[in-house]
Scaffold this active site. Sequence first.
Site, PDB file in Angstrom:
ATOM      1  N   GLU A 164       0.865  -1.184   0.000  1.00 43.69           N
ATOM      2  CA  GLU A 164       0.000   0.000   0.000  1.00 43.69           C
ATOM      3  C   GLU A 164       0.905   1.239   0.000  1.00 43.69           C
ATOM      4  O   GLU A 164       1.547   1.556   0.993  1.00 43.69           O
ATOM      5  CB  GLU A 164      -0.894  -0.018   1.243  1.00 43.69           C
ATOM      6  CG  GLU A 164      -2.309   0.483   0.988  1.00 43.69           C
ATOM      7  CD  GLU A 164      -2.320   1.917   0.468  1.00 43.69           C
ATOM      8  OE1 GLU A 164      -1.711   2.785   1.111  1.00 43.69           O
ATOM      9  OE2 GLU A 164      -2.931   2.161  -0.595  1.00 43.69           O
ATOM     10  N   SER A 165       0.943   1.914  -1.133  1.00 46.83           N
ATOM     11  CA  SER A 165       1.941   2.974  -1.315  1.00 46.83           C
ATOM     12  C   SER A 165       1.748   4.135  -0.344  1.00 46.83           C
ATOM     13  O   SER A 165       2.728   4.741   0.107  1.00 46.83           O
ATOM     14  CB  SER A 165       1.922   3.484  -2.764  1.00 46.83           C
ATOM     15  OG  SER A 165       0.664   4.041  -3.084  1.00 46.83           O
ATOM     16  N   CYS A 167       4.801  -2.913  -8.205  1.00 47.50           N
ATOM     17  CA  CYS A 167       3.467  -2.403  -7.862  1.00 47.50           C
ATOM     18  C   CYS A 167       3.589  -1.117  -7.035  1.00 47.50           C
ATOM     19  O   CYS A 167       3.901  -0.075  -7.578  1.00 47.50           O
ATOM     20  CB  CYS A 167       2.650  -3.483  -7.157  1.00 47.50           C
ATOM     21  SG  CYS A 167       0.867  -3.163  -7.195  1.00 47.50           S
ATOM     22  N   ARG A 198      -2.147   5.346  -9.882  1.00 43.15           N
ATOM     23  CA  ARG A 198      -2.491   4.298  -8.915  1.00 43.15           C
ATOM     24  C   ARG A 198      -3.800   3.602  -9.310  1.00 43.15           C
ATOM     25  O   ARG A 198      -4.691   4.206  -9.891  1.00 43.15           O
ATOM     26  CB  ARG A 198      -2.674   4.879  -7.506  1.00 43.15           C
ATOM     27  CG  ARG A 198      -1.421   5.398  -6.865  1.00 43.15           C
ATOM     28  CD  ARG A 198      -1.689   5.964  -5.471  1.00 43.15           C
ATOM     29  NE  ARG A 198      -2.034   4.929  -4.502  1.00 43.15           N
ATOM     30  CZ  ARG A 198      -3.205   4.853  -3.870  1.00 43.15           C
ATOM     31  NH1 ARG A 198      -4.163   5.728  -4.123  1.00 43.15           N
ATOM     32  NH2 ARG A 198      -3.406   3.897  -2.982  1.00 43.15           N
ATOM     33  N   ILE A 221      -2.557  -6.781  -9.314  1.00 37.88           N
ATOM     34  CA  ILE A 221      -3.466  -6.698  -8.174  1.00 37.88           C
ATOM     35  C   ILE A 221      -3.579  -5.232  -7.760  1.00 37.88           C
ATOM     36  O   ILE A 221      -2.646  -4.661  -7.203  1.00 37.88           O
ATOM     37  CB  ILE A 221      -2.951  -7.553  -7.000  1.00 37.88           C
ATOM     38  CG1 ILE A 221      -2.723  -9.002  -7.449  1.00 37.88           C
ATOM     39  CG2 ILE A 221      -3.930  -7.493  -5.821  1.00 37.88           C
ATOM     40  CD1 ILE A 221      -1.963  -9.837  -6.442  1.00 37.88           C
ATOM     41  N   ARG A 222      -4.697  -4.612  -8.071  1.00 34.46           N
ATOM     42  CA  ARG A 222      -4.869  -3.162  -7.842  1.00 34.46           C
ATOM     43  C   ARG A 222      -3.628  -2.422  -8.337  1.00 34.46           C
ATOM     44  O   ARG A 222      -3.065  -1.568  -7.651  1.00 34.46           O
ATOM     45  CB  ARG A 222      -5.124  -2.870  -6.358  1.00 34.46           C
ATOM     46  CG  ARG A 222      -6.442  -3.397  -5.831  1.00 34.46           C
ATOM     47  CD  ARG A 222      -6.649  -3.018  -4.377  1.00 34.46           C
ATOM     48  NE  ARG A 222      -6.727  -1.569  -4.222  1.00 34.46           N
ATOM     49  CZ  ARG A 222      -6.603  -0.941  -3.059  1.00 34.46           C
ATOM     50  NH1 ARG A 222      -6.365  -1.617  -1.964  1.00 34.46           N
ATOM     51  NH2 ARG A 222      -6.711   0.370  -3.003  1.00 34.46           N
ATOM     52  N   HIS A 265       3.594  -8.364  -9.892  1.00 35.82           N
ATOM     53  CA  HIS A 265       4.260  -8.955  -8.733  1.00 35.82           C
ATOM     54  C   HIS A 265       5.011 -10.229  -9.124  1.00 35.82           C
ATOM     55  O   HIS A 265       4.511 -11.334  -8.899  1.00 35.82           O
ATOM     56  CB  HIS A 265       3.224  -9.321  -7.670  1.00 35.82           C
ATOM     57  CG  HIS A 265       2.521  -8.163  -7.049  1.00 35.82           C
ATOM     58  ND1 HIS A 265       2.957  -7.570  -5.886  1.00 35.82           N
ATOM     59  CD2 HIS A 265       1.392  -7.499  -7.418  1.00 35.82           C
ATOM     60  CE1 HIS A 265       2.132  -6.590  -5.568  1.00 35.82           C
ATOM     61  NE2 HIS A 265       1.178  -6.525  -6.474  1.00 35.82           N
ATOM     62  N   GLU A 324       7.336 -11.547  -7.600  1.00 32.92           N
ATOM     63  CA  GLU A 324       7.647 -12.255  -6.359  1.00 32.92           C
ATOM     64  C   GLU A 324       6.500 -13.146  -5.879  1.00 32.92           C
ATOM     65  O   GLU A 324       6.693 -13.989  -4.994  1.00 32.92           O
ATOM     66  CB  GLU A 324       8.007 -11.256  -5.246  1.00 32.92           C
ATOM     67  CG  GLU A 324       6.852 -10.496  -4.624  1.00 32.92           C
ATOM     68  CD  GLU A 324       6.319  -9.337  -5.448  1.00 32.92           C
ATOM     69  OE1 GLU A 324       5.427  -8.631  -4.942  1.00 32.92           O
ATOM     70  OE2 GLU A 324       6.777  -9.145  -6.586  1.00 32.92           O
TER      71      GLU A 324
END
Length: 206
Positions: free
Chosen positions: A50-51, A81, A110, A143-144, A186, A188
């Site tokens: 969550e940035s 992300c 975003r 993802i978002r 992502h 990872e």
Amino acid sequence: MSTDVVGILALQGNIDEHGYVLDALGVEHRKVRLPRDLDGISALILPGGESTTMSKLMVFNELQAPLRAALADGLPAFGTCAGMILLADEVLDTRPDAVSLGAIDMTVRRNAFGRQVDSFETDLDFSGLRLAPEDAPIHAAFIRAPRAERVGAGVEVLARVPASAGEAAGAMVAVRQAKAMATSFHPESTGETRVHEYFLRDVAGL
């Protein structure tokens, strides 16, 4: 034997997942939470998460200015992300007090593909990986996720969403400028190691 240590920004998000990838690659790593944790690292990974939360914690820990200075001085960095958002020099649809580290000349939006329910997966051709014909493409999970809506002249676009992905087709989802690299997705989280290998070898020069 290499003595390089890769830092993982450990404020919030997919910290452990990046650690597992680096473990699989035999790369020493440590968590970065405070300015002193930057000492002695050869590269830095900024994870997904969550940035805005990361921004608040970065300011609270007085990490923003030292990290921005380290990046300006050439510390290699890879953001996924939320990490992509942090590395941009301009971010759309975010809080006015959100941190932008300015490591990549790009404008990022975003949640560019919609909400959590709009998350999707697709296969990508990723420039620079030197994949053999028999190798599988990069399977990417969004993802978002953010996207790069503008990149400067010095930024290389490494991957775009393919035409088969519908409305998202053509979106810039992996970029590189000098020693900084970012992906919307992502790697990872999908068992993929080749994107990290590319960063470590070709971007960071480790």
